[in-house]
Design a protein around this motif. Sequence first.
Motif, mmCIF file in Angstrom:
data_model
loop_
_atom_site.group_PDB
_atom_site.id
_atom_site.type_symbol
_atom_site.label_atom_id
_atom_site.label_comp_id
_atom_site.label_asym_id
_atom_site.label_seq_id
_atom_site.Cartn_x
_atom_site.Cartn_y
_atom_site.Cartn_z
ATOM 1 N N ARG A 103 0.927 4.114 -2.936
ATOM 2 C CA ARG A 103 0.715 5.429 -2.664
ATOM 3 C C ARG A 103 1.692 6.413 -3.235
ATOM 4 N NH1 ARG A 103 -2.662 6.462 2.067
ATOM 5 N NH2 ARG A 103 -2.532 4.271 3.387
ATOM 6 N N GLN A 134 0.931 -1.310 -0.053
ATOM 7 C CA GLN A 134 0.118 -0.087 -0.058
ATOM 8 C C GLN A 134 0.842 1.352 -0.002
ATOM 9 O OE1 GLN A 134 -3.432 -0.122 2.625
ATOM 10 N NE2 GLN A 134 -4.214 1.868 1.908
ATOM 11 N N THR A 135 2.172 1.311 0.690
ATOM 12 C CA THR A 135 2.850 2.451 0.499
ATOM 13 C C THR A 135 3.468 2.601 -0.556
ATOM 14 O OG1 THR A 135 3.637 1.894 2.903
ATOM 15 C CG2 THR A 135 5.205 3.203 1.639
#
Length: 346
Positions: free
Chosen positions: A135, A131-132
């Motif tokens: 992003r 998810q990082t």
Amino acid sequence: MTASPTAGHRLHTSALVADAHNDLLMLVARRPPQRWASYFRDVWYPQLRAGGVDLQVLPVFVDNEFRPEGALRESLRMVEAAHRIAEGNPDLVALCRTGAEIDTTIQSGRIALVLALEGCPQIDTDLELLQTFVRLGVRIVSFTHFGRTALADGSGEDRAGSRLTRAGVEALALLESLGAAIDVSHLGSAGIDHVLELAARPVIATHSSARSVHHHHRNLSDDHIRGIAATGGLVCVNLYAGYLTAEPPTLDHVVAHLERVAELAGPDKAGIGSDFVADLFAEKVPACYRPLIIEGTNTEILVPGLEGPAGLPLISHALLAAGHHENEVRGIAGANLARFLGSKHC
């Protein structure tokens, strides 16, 4: 049917050209950070423009020297390098997170850059890091390279017959929920089967050729090509000579793989993932180890004319000369990949 070089060049020049795999970020990251933007502008931008490239996928690949402890650090450096390339050359390129941004960038005459993770050694089982990276702009993720990761086995481990690990299954679901595309290039055969069983969204092979044309574990079986197409996905043919043929490579071998993918998946499901390695190996491999032999293949044997992005127009000409309709050639040259990345698929 034959086509004049002029006709092929004219078609390619007017086509949307997209490449699903160029490891140029590895070379950018080898420079001091203050040179990242200028190195890209001086060395790579002219090559991409000479090849007519409008959309370039940039994989974040961490070499063995950084694994395991430095994998995350080097990955973040490469992502930062991509951002600085875009920030330092806003008139030439843009780093795109959405299909709308890709469309806007291409329409403005700039090159759209898209980030991908190749192999996931920096993730291990810490799936929140996926998810990082999303992003930070990553839109495509593959779970492994030739060997084994915490998520899956690469094609070099095919004799193990391994499917995705539990973490790999969870990673696939997470990435689909985030809108990132699953890339099955380098994934082992049983792992591809597993992905195709689970996938609820279109799947991509960013740089894989056809095993029925040349038998190599890095290439896709006919069933896998059909399965990827059935998800609404895309198969982008690898231009690395070792995956194309055991003979002296020619453009005809490239055409043969593209034709097989188009036959099995449909011409709208075929594209190009160049995997150009000449510049990379020339810089990274010491003279005492050259030519570099991988799995019995001399890595310095290249398809004549396809040493780098500037040679991409040759493929459009070869497809046109082989009798393919202009619309098919335009799709393979890049419209199919742009549509995949520009749609709700990714």
